[in-house]
Scaffold this active site. Structure first.
Site, PDB file in Angstrom:
ATOM      1  N   GLY A 236      68.163  43.886  71.569  1.00  0.00           N
ATOM      2  CA  GLY A 236      68.835  43.660  70.296  1.00  0.00           C
ATOM      3  C   GLY A 236      68.073  44.128  69.072  1.00  0.00           C
ATOM      4  O   GLY A 236      68.585  44.052  67.956  1.00  0.00           O
ATOM      5  N   PRO A 271      65.059  45.947  75.620  1.00  0.00           N
ATOM      6  CA  PRO A 271      65.567  46.789  74.543  1.00  0.00           C
ATOM      7  C   PRO A 271      66.289  48.020  75.079  1.00  0.00           C
ATOM      8  O   PRO A 271      65.899  48.592  76.096  1.00  0.00           O
ATOM      9  CB  PRO A 271      64.291  47.204  73.800  1.00  0.00           C
ATOM     10  N   ARG A 273      68.712  50.140  72.499  1.00  0.00           N
ATOM     11  CA  ARG A 273      68.843  50.960  71.292  1.00  0.00           C
ATOM     12  C   ARG A 273      67.489  51.323  70.678  1.00  0.00           C
ATOM     13  O   ARG A 273      67.290  52.450  70.251  1.00  0.00           O
ATOM     14  CB  ARG A 273      69.668  50.177  70.267  1.00  0.00           C
ATOM     15  N   CYS A 340      94.032  62.900  68.416  1.00  0.00           N
ATOM     16  CA  CYS A 340      95.272  62.553  67.713  1.00  0.00           C
ATOM     17  C   CYS A 340      95.316  61.084  67.317  1.00  0.00           C
ATOM     18  O   CYS A 340      96.157  60.324  67.805  1.00  0.00           O
ATOM     19  CB  CYS A 340      96.468  62.918  68.575  1.00  0.00           C
ATOM     20  N   GLU A 341      94.387  60.679  66.497  1.00  0.00           N
ATOM     21  CA  GLU A 341      94.359  59.317  65.962  1.00  0.00           C
ATOM     22  C   GLU A 341      93.688  59.385  64.597  1.00  0.00           C
ATOM     23  O   GLU A 341      92.672  60.069  64.435  1.00  0.00           O
ATOM     24  CB  GLU A 341      93.498  58.390  66.841  1.00  0.00           C
ATOM     25  N   TYR A 369      74.198  54.273  73.161  1.00  0.00           N
ATOM     26  CA  TYR A 369      75.626  53.991  73.027  1.00  0.00           C
ATOM     27  C   TYR A 369      76.386  55.219  72.523  1.00  0.00           C
ATOM     28  O   TYR A 369      77.325  55.116  71.746  1.00  0.00           O
ATOM     29  CB  TYR A 369      75.856  52.757  72.131  1.00  0.00           C
TER      30      TYR A 369
END
Ligand code: LLP
Length: 416
Positions: A236, A271, A273, A340-341, A369
């Site tokens: 975290g 950990p 990230r 297409c969004e 991520y």
């Protein structure tokens, strides 16, 4: 902090100019710096040295075999959350006695496989799961080690989707139920109840939530006089994406170590990230520039939310650098993908020197991520992953092909 910076107005990875890489590899691609990856692992290891923790890299943040292997070689274990991650962890050569397994929804098959492989710990998230692990263990005549994941009801100042340690979230067990489990440990005689686990969320940039959560857990150990072999304090640790004032590894360690050192248990940290985040960038190309965004122009690029979803999903900020820095007037852009969004964007209202078609952009801080959350939405093949190591660019995963898009599909006889 990382090895992606301008040299002679060109973004370089370590010493390799990205313009050399875009000449050889089609965009989009993820690009990692080996040196940055290892450097961040060592920063955490050195900061927590006094407690000599087992560092289980959270492979949900980046499960590329080479990334895992690089860290395993440095002595890391792995934090896994699925049978798939167990498979990759073992393929990467991780010793099973350095694997810890969290997840609120481990299936019986996943549990069986992990028991057979003799992993270090299951981080158990509920009583029914504990009953399941105990019964599978009995059937296999094994006694796996388990740690209870506590939900300390501590709020971390991060995106709601990645807050995990408050009441009402699906993760972990409350203190009262955990006490009941320890009091009735004989009911679960096929497991060894040897640890506690706590993980309150991700991208936490302050030390206070860690201190609050770990203090609660350590108090719990003392008050209920339970004996544990291991305390796993999760991951975290937040990183700098933009303006946030993240802490250094040493600052996190200085706050946490007094709570956990010189205790009769060993320490695990998980950990993800912090180790992988700033070790990677996503390189894409501007296809078109189109007028008419709310605050300026659209820079339409060849990477979309299928390649990198954090901006769309969490409204996350990622710095974007033009690979070649040119002198031109700044304008505001929505950097958008081809999906297409309307939620398909990498940045909104971002100011850049004027951007033109065929120019390359580097989306920073995408080593964690990033690729792992990519998909084939809009039938887009996933991008390649490259790594600069020892001054050379290496491909560590090829880009998918169109054939990959239908791999595994079966045509019904009615359509043959
Ligand atoms: N341990 C457990 C039990 C976890 O659930 C996680 C992350 C970690 C460790 C590693 O956390 P880290 O050190 O990487 O913060 N997709 C989101 C992040 C989800 C994190 C889930 N759990 C994002 O892109 O921000």
């Amino acid at each position: 902090m990382h090895e992606f910076c301008y040299k002679n107005n060109i973004v370089c990875c370590e010493d390799v100019p990205l313009t050399e890489i875009t000449r050889e590899y089609p965009t989009p691609f993820y690009l990692y710096s080996y040196r940055t990856l290892i450097d961040h692992f060592r920063k955490i290891r050195d900061a927590f040295k006094e407690a000599d923790p087992l560092i289980c890299f959270s492979m949900k943040s980046n499960s590329n075999l080479n990334i895992c292997k690089a860290l395993i070689k440095e002595g890391a274990g792995l934090d896994i959350v699925s049978g798939g991650e167990l498979y990759i962890a073992l393929k990467a050569g991780c010793p099973p006695e350095k694997i810890v397994y969290a997840s609120v929804g481990k299936t019986e098959r996943e549990i069986e496989r992990a028991i057979r492989k003799n992993i270090l710990f299951f981080n158990v998230e509920s009583t029914p799961e504990l009953i399941m692990i105990d019964s599978v263990a009995r059937r296999l005549r094994k006694r796996p080690k388990v740690a209870l994941r506590l939900n300390p009801d501590v709020k971390a100042d991060t995106h709601d989707y990645i807050t995990t340690g408050t009441r009402g979230k699906k993760f972990g067990i409350d203190f009262k139920s955990a006490e009941d489990i320890f009091d009735n440990a004989n009911k679960y005689s096929n497991v060894r109840l040897k640890g506690l686990h706590v993980h309150i969320g991700s991208q936490i940039t302050d030390v206070e939530p860690f201190v609050a959560a770990i203090s609660k857990v350590v108090d719990f150990v003392e008050k209920s006089s339970i004996e544990i072999e291991w305390l796993n304090i999760g991951g975290g640790f937040g990183i700098v994406y933009g303006e946030e004032k993240a802490r250094t590894a040493a600052e996190f360690a200085d706050a946490i170590l007094p709570l956990v050192k010189h205790r009769p248990f060993k320490l695990i940290i998980e950990p993800g990230r912090f180790i992988a985040g700033n070790s990677g960038v996503l390189v894409c190309k501007v296809l078109y520039v189109k007028a008419g965004s709310a605050g300026g122009d659209f820079a339409i690029v060849d990477a979309g939310m299928n390649d990198f979803i954090r901006p769309s999903l969490y409204n996350a900020y990622h710095e974007i650098l033009p690979v070649v820095k040119r002198k031109s007037n700044p304008r505001k852009y929505d950097v958008v993908g081809p999906i297409c969004e309307s939620g398909d964007y990498l940045a909104l209202g971002r100011e850049f020197p004027e951007v033109v078609a065929d120019e390359y952009l580097a989306v920073m801080g995408t080593g964690a991520y990033g690729y792992v959350m990519s998909s084939n939405y809009n039938s887009r093949p996933r991008p390649a992953e490259l790594m600069v190591m020892n001054g050379e660019v290496r491909q560590i995963r090829r880009a998918e092909t169109y054939a990959d898009l239908i791999r595994g599909e079966k045509i019904l006889k009615e359509f043959r």
